[in-house]
Design an enzyme around this catalytic site. Structure first.
Site, PDB file in Angstrom:
ATOM      1  CB  ILE A  23      20.368   3.867 -43.379  1.00 35.64           C
ATOM      2  CG1 ILE A  23      19.655   2.520 -43.499  1.00 35.64           C
ATOM      3  CG2 ILE A  23      19.857   4.627 -42.159  1.00 35.64           C
ATOM      4  CD1 ILE A  23      19.957   1.584 -42.353  1.00 35.64           C
ATOM      5  CB  ALA A  24      22.853   7.699 -42.753  1.00 39.84           C
ATOM      6  CD  GLU A  25      27.349   9.072 -49.322  1.00 39.54           C
ATOM      7  OE1 GLU A  25      28.410   9.200 -49.940  1.00 39.54           O
ATOM      8  OE2 GLU A  25      26.224   9.036 -49.863  1.00 39.54           O
ATOM      9  CB  THR A  30      27.652   4.602 -47.550  1.00 43.05           C
ATOM     10  OG1 THR A  30      28.322   5.665 -48.230  1.00 43.05           O
ATOM     11  CG2 THR A  30      26.168   4.642 -47.880  1.00 43.05           C
ATOM     12  CB  VAL A  31      24.951   3.381 -42.574  1.00 44.93           C
ATOM     13  CG1 VAL A  31      24.300   2.286 -41.738  1.00 44.93           C
ATOM     14  CG2 VAL A  31      26.178   3.943 -41.863  1.00 44.93           C
ATOM     15  CG  ASP A 143      32.344  11.034 -30.258  1.00 40.84           C
ATOM     16  OD1 ASP A 143      32.255  12.194 -29.798  1.00 40.84           O
ATOM     17  OD2 ASP A 143      32.143  10.759 -31.453  1.00 40.84           O
TER      18      ASP A 143
END
Length: 718
Positions: A23-25, A30-31, A143
């Site tokens: 999905i994303a990095e 990393t996801v 956050d």
């Protein structure tokens, strides 16, 4: 797709989670999208980068993974992304969490530019609802920012990334040694006092609301450090200044969230949410539709509006208002029960008053294949600063802001990969520019002269190690930097053993006039000039021509000093001192032959001491000086003693009656007085008896004549 991501595709973790695709990095992990084969549901799996797990800071990254899992797991709220599982695979920590199909708020901001007040309040209220559960569980997120606020395909808000969260009972950042968070959203107490509090989360929510309504964060700078100091030293402008026409209640509520003093904000999210519901309950339809628009009506509405230009949203055309005719219905929808999994709005009610709002339509449309490509799947563990899609309608300034935020967060969280840390920009710090030193663009900017306390805080915020040495300075004010190494802003400081050395001014050195400097018998008084130098004075005004003779103070000792003894002043202040030349030299005057009074006056004028004695003189009249211990013309000094002999005149005796006495006895008596005897015997000396004497009995005669010889007394005997 990276080789690691390709290698993980199709892999089954713990015999349960089958990796479908990346999905994303981000800089830390990393996801992946995965299928939980046991429960037959899609999940997101976040796996730490291998280079970080093998690096020096592995313990810090693993701690963040554990904190994210435990913090999120402790909160039960539909607006918090749920964490299902955690573990290790091949020595790498991983998290399993809720899979959210949608986008983050940052993506929406990039698309829309500004939001209507209604959209803003809806999203803020759902964020506050999620934070209320976190605060109730004793967890501070730390956050909150648009990247960590996810919006699914139905517009439902979920908060993610509790990797920086802390228990409220441990809400300080001193243990981390660095300042965590994103520069644009940090509250003042975090920057100044390293505090992480529920009110800090509310401050970040206020920044998000401000940004949604204005199209920009309130403080923007190329240097993230400059941004955080603006949060400390400047008030966020009220929305009423930037968004003319916005409802005053909305502006006042956001200003309460953005109060610089922590105690001026609501105590925690549930209190803020209660205030929000109360303040917004009376808004009319026109107020809900408010949106800051571009100054040029021909510009696309999805671009950020210029500050200070706005228009009221136009009245809805017939047939487009939907269920918004009643003010009360709208308020009820806006603050729908937090337990509901989705928001209580249809597509039309979320638009800004027109069916032609393409961003609103896209945002809440059903997930058709084309829409799915636009709204790429978003996970609950979106990395700090990463974005799924590039902004297509944003101005260049947004690109710069995003880059700054990414770099600041990567530096703060220690991520970014091995290359970034060991060889790339992460291997060094760039020395930040001081805010209070004027530097010309493109020219070297020296750290010298900067306020040391402010710059020290700047270094803390940037996470740059430093040492401070204090020294005196005649030119640099107290508390400002005298010198630095490195000494120029933008110089590089290595993250492997590098540090910044600051020399901070203690101001002008102070010195004290010795208390006994006018006491000649003391060690200080005997050498006054040396004593002043040893005391630290550098401007000593002593001129030989101004020194004076003194009867009492020895040569070289101090007669006067200004400032007075015991005074404390700057070491470079002028100290004037007059020294003694000792006793003044004089010439012995002529005093012999003068009467005593004249001689005394002459000697006294020369400050000579006199000692008198008297003596008979057959030649010098009584009262005149016979002699002196020093000859006329001799060199003497004030205070020298001169011995004088004063004449008493000739010595006189009274003659006894010697008549009828024996010649011999009479002669002896006169000789005993110092007189000479002359015996006269005109008739012969038969009886040796004195018949006559001259001078006669009872007369006074000089003992000596002017020739110095004894006076002769004549005795006549028969």
């Amino acid at each position: 797709m990276s080789q690691a991501a390709e290698a993980n595709t199709g892999r089954i973790i713990e015999g349960r989670y089958r990796i479908i695709g990346k999905i994303a990095e981000g800089g830390m992990a990393t996801v992946y999208e995965a299928l939980d084969q046991r429960l037959n549901r899609h999940v997101a799996v976040k796996i730490m980068h291998a280079q970080l797990a093998q690096g020096l800071h592995r313990a810090q990254f693993e701690e963040r993974f554990r904190r994210e899992a435990t913090s999120a797991a402790a909160i039960a709220n539909p607006h918090i992304v749920q964490v299902y599982d955690t573990g290790q695979v091949d020595g790498l920590d991983y998290l399993v969490m809720e899979y959210v199909h949608g986008v983050n708020l940052r993506y929406e901001m990039n698309q829309q530019g500004t939001f209507t007040l209604k959209e803003t309040i809806r999203i803020v209220s759902e964020v506050l609802d999620g934070l209320a559960s976190a605060h109730e569980a004793g967890v501070v997120h730390r956050d909150i920012k648009p990247e960590n606020i996810l919006i699914n395909d139905r517009g439902h808000v979920e908060i993610t990334d509790f990797g920086l969260a802390r228990a409220a009972s441990q809400a300080t950042l001193s243990s981390t040694g660095m300042l965590l968070g994103t520069a644009a959203y940090l509250p003042p107490e975090t920057i100044e006092q390293n505090l992480a509090t529920p009110q800090g989360d509310l401050y970040a929510v206020g920044i998000v609301a401000w940004e949604m309504l204005t199209g920009s964060v309130p403080f923007v700078s190329d240097n993230p450090v400059t941004v955080v100091f603006k949060h400390v030293h400047e008030d966020v402008p009220p929305l009423s200044q930037v968004c003319p026409g916005i409802d005053p209640a909305a502006s006042a509520f956001v200003s309460r969230l953005l109060a610089r003093k922590q105690e001026d904000r609501p105590a925690e999210a549930s209190a803020a949410l209660a205030e929000l519901k109360q303040d917004m309950a009376g808004l009319d339809l026109e107020a809900w539709r408010y949106r800051l628009m571009p100054a040029d009506p021909t510009e696309s509405a999805d671009k950020p509006a210029l500050a200070g230009t706005s228009v009221r949203a136009a009245a809805a055309e017939p047939g487009t208002t939907g269920g918004e005719d009643q003010q009360g219905d709208q308020a009820d929808d806006l603050f729908a029960d937090a337990d509901e999994p989705t928001v209580a709005f249809d597509e039309g009610s979320l638009r800004s008053g027109t069916d032609e709002d393409p961003s609103a339509t896209r945002r809440y449309a059903a997930a058709s294949p084309s829409t799915k490509r636009q709204t790429a799947p978003m996970t609950a563990v979106q990395e700090l600063g990463e974005m799924d899609s590039k902004p297509t309608h944003r101005r260049g300034r947004w690109v710069a802001i995003v880059v700054i935020v990414i770099l600041a967060l990567l530096a703060a969280c220690g991520g970014g990969g091995a290359w970034w840390y060991f060889r790339g920009p992460g291997s060094y710090w760039k020395l930040p520019r001081p805010n209070d030193v004027s530097c010309q663009e493109g020219q070297p900017c020296s750290i010298k002269g900067a306020d040391a306390a402010h710059y020290e805080q700047t270094l803390k915020v940037a996470g740059i190690p430093y040492t401070i040495k204090n020294d005196f300075s005649d030119t640099v004010p107290q508390g400002h930097v005298i010198d630095a190494n490195p000494g120029q802003a933008d110089d590089k400081v290595s993250k492997r053993g590098g540090e910044v050395s600051l020399i901070v001014s203690r101001g002008v050195k102070m010195a004290t006039i010795p208390q006994d400097i006018l006491v000649p018998s003391s060690q200080v008084g005997a050498h006054p000039l040396e004593a002043l130098k040893q005391a630290g004075f550098s401007q000593i005004n002593h001129q030989d021509a101004n020194d004076e003779y003194s009867m009492d103070v020895p040569e070289g000792a101090a007669l006067r000093v200004d400032p007075a003894p015991g005074s404390t002043t700057k070491h470079n202040e002028t100290v004037s001192i007059t020294l003694s030349k000792g006793r003044m030299p004089v010439t012995m005057p002529t005093v012999v032959g003068k009467n005593r009074d004249d001689a005394s006056q002459a000697l006294n004028e020369l400050r000579l001491k006199t000692n008198y004695s008297e003596q008979w003189s057959d030649t010098i009249a009584s009262g005149q000086i016979i002699s002196a211990s020093h000859n006329a013309g001799d060199f003497l000094h004030w205070g020298d003693q001169v011995d004088l002999v004063v004449s008493k005149g000739p010595q006189m005796v009274t003659l006894p009656d010697l008549r009828g006495k024996n010649e011999n006895d009479a002669s002896k008596a006169l000789k005993d007085l110092g007189l000479e005897v002359n015996i006269s015997a005109p008739l012969g000396d038969l009886s040796h008896t004195v018949r006559l004497q001259s001078p006669g009995p009872g007369e006074q005669v000089r003992l000596h004549g002017t020739d110095g010889k004894p006076t002769v007394i004549t005795l006549t005997v028969v």
